[in-house]
Write a protein that holds these residues in place. Structure first.
Motif, mmCIF file in Angstrom:
data_model
loop_
_atom_site.group_PDB
_atom_site.id
_atom_site.type_symbol
_atom_site.label_atom_id
_atom_site.label_comp_id
_atom_site.label_asym_id
_atom_site.label_seq_id
_atom_site.Cartn_x
_atom_site.Cartn_y
_atom_site.Cartn_z
ATOM 1 N N LEU A 48 7.495 -49.779 69.144
ATOM 2 C CA LEU A 48 7.737 -48.899 67.997
ATOM 3 C C LEU A 48 6.454 -48.253 67.482
ATOM 4 O O LEU A 48 6.484 -47.127 66.956
ATOM 5 N N ALA A 51 5.435 -44.678 68.414
ATOM 6 C CA ALA A 51 5.992 -43.519 67.704
ATOM 7 C C ALA A 51 5.003 -42.974 66.690
ATOM 8 O O ALA A 51 5.048 -41.792 66.336
ATOM 9 N N VAL A 83 8.780 -45.121 61.618
ATOM 10 C CA VAL A 83 9.086 -46.069 62.700
ATOM 11 C C VAL A 83 7.799 -46.662 63.262
ATOM 12 O O VAL A 83 7.717 -47.861 63.547
ATOM 13 N N GLY A 87 6.533 -50.563 63.323
ATOM 14 C CA GLY A 87 6.048 -51.217 64.537
ATOM 15 C C GLY A 87 4.717 -51.911 64.329
ATOM 16 O O GLY A 87 4.511 -53.042 64.784
#
Length: 151
Positions: A48, A51, A83, A87
């Motif tokens: 993640l 991103a 996002v 992460g």
């Protein structure tokens, strides 16, 4: 007639559990290292966090742009950045939590090893004492009476 008595037949034994892990057999072993949940969290966090590499530049470009595609850039950049931040948080949390659990497991394992070492030393001492007592005790053997007195 002199008669000797044999020692008691029931020698006292030290009781020990049937298995070395009385809590549940071999499944009661302590696993070292990071727990699986922490590893999974860290792995998904790395996925993640990628991103963020795409979302942050697009979002910054959207803030700096004054043209008609500013809304589109912010519409794409903000969710990707969010996002990515999630992460990064997952990576940090996975490392911290996994490290803490691994340290606790290692400390527990070290304590159990120390207890095992002490119990083994105590067992060796008890066995040495028992063997020493056996060598000093009189062992009855078949024989004939040595002295017979009759009045």
């Amino acid at each position: 007639m002199l008669v000797a008595q044999a020692p008691e037949s029931g020698a006292r034994e030290v009781p020990f559990p049937a298995t070395p892990f009385p809590d549940g057999g071999l499944d009661a072993r302590i696993h070292l290292g990071r727990p699986r949940s922490s590893k999974i969290m860290t792995t998904f966090g790395f996925i993640l966090a990628a991103a963020l590499v795409f979302g942050l530049p697009v979002m910054i470009d959207g803030f700096l742009d004054s043209g008609s595609d500013r809304t589109l850039k912010l519409f794409l950049g903000v969710p990707f950045t969010a996002v990515g931040i999630v992460g990064v948080v997952m990576v940090v949390t996975g490392f911290r939590q996994g490290g803490r659990i691994a340290r606790e497991n290692k400390a527990r394992r070290d304590t159990l090893i120390e207890q095992k070492t002490q119990l083994e030393a105590e067992l060796r001492d008890l066995r040495a004492r028992r063997d020493g007592m056996r060598s000093r005790q009189w062992q009855p053997r078949p024989s004939i009476p040595l002295v017979a007195v009759n009045f």
